[in-house]
Design an enzyme around this catalytic site. Sequence first.
Site, PDB file in Angstrom:
ATOM      1  N   HIS A   1     -15.886  82.260  81.766  1.00 38.28           N
ATOM      2  CA  HIS A   1     -17.233  82.166  80.776  1.00 38.28           C
ATOM      3  C   HIS A   1     -16.570  81.666  79.492  1.00 38.28           C
ATOM      4  CE1 HIS A   1     -19.323  85.364  83.284  1.00 38.28           C
ATOM      5  NE2 HIS A   1     -19.701  84.157  83.705  1.00 38.28           N
ATOM      6  N   GLY A   2     -17.270  80.753  79.108  1.00 42.65           N
ATOM      7  CA  GLY A   2     -16.767  80.146  77.629  1.00 42.65           C
ATOM      8  C   GLY A   2     -16.279  79.040  77.725  1.00 42.65           C
TER       9      GLY A   2
ATOM     10  N   GLU B   1     -18.968  87.222  78.233  1.00 45.66           N
ATOM     11  CA  GLU B   1     -20.300  86.703  78.206  1.00 45.66           C
ATOM     12  C   GLU B   1     -21.248  87.943  78.416  1.00 45.66           C
ATOM     13  OE1 GLU B   1     -22.520  82.742  80.407  1.00 45.66           O
ATOM     14  OE2 GLU B   1     -22.272  84.459  81.581  1.00 45.66           O
TER      15      GLU B   1
ATOM     16  N   ASN C   1     -23.389  77.485  87.484  1.00 45.73           N
ATOM     17  CA  ASN C   1     -23.921  78.093  86.352  1.00 45.73           C
ATOM     18  C   ASN C   1     -23.376  77.436  84.915  1.00 45.73           C
ATOM     19  OD1 ASN C   1     -24.922  79.623  88.323  1.00 45.73           O
ATOM     20  ND2 ASN C   1     -24.043  81.527  87.509  1.00 45.73           N
TER      21      ASN C   1
ATOM     22  N   ASP D   1     -23.821  78.053  80.735  1.00 45.17           N
ATOM     23  CA  ASP D   1     -24.528  78.577  79.569  1.00 45.17           C
ATOM     24  C   ASP D   1     -23.804  78.348  78.160  1.00 45.17           C
ATOM     25  OD1 ASP D   1     -25.762  80.486  77.952  1.00 45.17           O
ATOM     26  OD2 ASP D   1     -24.766  82.357  78.774  1.00 45.17           O
TER      27      ASP D   1
ATOM     28  N   HIS E   1     -19.122  79.757  88.745  1.00 47.90           N
ATOM     29  CA  HIS E   1     -19.472  80.219  87.643  1.00 47.90           C
ATOM     30  C   HIS E   1     -18.696  79.745  86.544  1.00 47.90           C
ATOM     31  CE1 HIS E   1     -22.138  84.093  87.950  1.00 47.90           C
ATOM     32  NE2 HIS E   1     -21.765  83.719  89.346  1.00 47.90           N
ATOM     33  N   GLY E   2     -19.229  79.875  85.052  1.00 44.69           N
ATOM     34  CA  GLY E   2     -18.251  79.376  83.988  1.00 44.69           C
ATOM     35  C   GLY E   2     -18.225  77.778  84.203  1.00 44.69           C
ATOM     36  N   GLY E   3     -19.341  77.221  84.383  1.00 45.85           N
ATOM     37  CA  GLY E   3     -19.236  75.954  84.715  1.00 45.85           C
ATOM     38  C   GLY E   3     -18.910  74.965  83.372  1.00 45.85           C
TER      39      GLY E   3
ATOM     40  N   GLU F   1     -20.909  88.052  94.382  1.00 49.17           N
ATOM     41  CA  GLU F   1     -19.827  87.801  93.606  1.00 49.17           C
ATOM     42  C   GLU F   1     -18.565  88.438  93.942  1.00 49.17           C
ATOM     43  OE1 GLU F   1     -20.309  88.791  89.545  1.00 49.17           O
ATOM     44  OE2 GLU F   1     -18.569  87.584  88.889  1.00 49.17           O
TER      45      GLU F   1
END
Length: 334
Positions: free
Chosen positions: A214-215, A169, A275, A277, A253-255, A161
């Site tokens: 993220h989010g 997150e 990714n 979530d 990340h943070g898709g 990363e």
Amino acid sequence: MPASVKPGVVTGQALVDLLNYAKENEFAIPGVNVVASSSINACMEAAKKAGGPIMVTFSRGGGQFIAGKAADNSDDAACIAGTVAGALHVRQVAKLYGVPVILHTDHCQKAWLPWFDGLMEANEESLEENIAICKKHMADFKKKFESEVLSQLVDLLLEMELGVTGGEEDGVDNTDVDSSRLYTQPEEVWQVYETLSAVPNGKFTVAAAFGNVHGVYAPGNVSLKPVILHNTQKYIKEKLGCDSDKPVSFVFHGGSGSSLEDIRYAIEAGVIKMNIDTDTQWAFWDGMNEYQKKNKDYLQAQIGNPEGPEKPNKKYYDPRMSLRAGEESMADRL
Ligand SMILES: [Zn+2]
């Protein structure tokens, strides 16, 4: 799908073949965070419906939740045990879904390394255990088996990363981080690429930050710049003087909450893992919420519903009913 990629957990060379196949055919494999057997199974159900493959992602906190919040977590014991338990669950059932499944961990910052060290130790223990079983049952094929098991269990893929993923997150809050750190420079990726490529048999992906957060937020709050990935591929191709236009395998990340346009443009730049979530967290909850709303009159007491004051409601409040509604909703979203 490459011939080496079979239903069940994919590792080693088969994993490399699968990631290369994704890059050649311009798709990204979803890396989905899980917290229980329900969300793990929802991932595999979605993969089965769509024809696979899928990555089941364990975060440190997700692993701890699988062990149970009351379990002793001294020295990350519960984070480790829960992640291993989740991975063993996948190993047992993945084949039954008929799809290739990749086991992956989520972010691991320096302070969390004891968690990762614990997972590596569990990997080695399982290797010794496997070799012991092989020796016992297949003495004649000892040599062959040892090397096969070895390649299966120690051939790990490293996700490196770079930069910072914004937002919050798993208890890590990067909401106030300097925005320049959200965008990686091609030179930084090259530095990592050069170093990791020198490792014999090294397999790695690069999660280069391009404004990822993220989010899920209201439109206008996240500024993704996937062009960074395109520029980085060009830069590294020049450095290497290679034929491939996409020497690097990128991770997104943070898709959750990203536009289809940004996702497609990022995949064109060599993103092979995306990714997810937040969106699947919502889908799981939404499924349970809809179940509750639909069956509200049957969920207020153990006995008594619109069909009569003495009618039992057991089949409505059985946890499998609401959890299944969550699983179905998450699998549909995926
Ligand atoms: Zn992430």
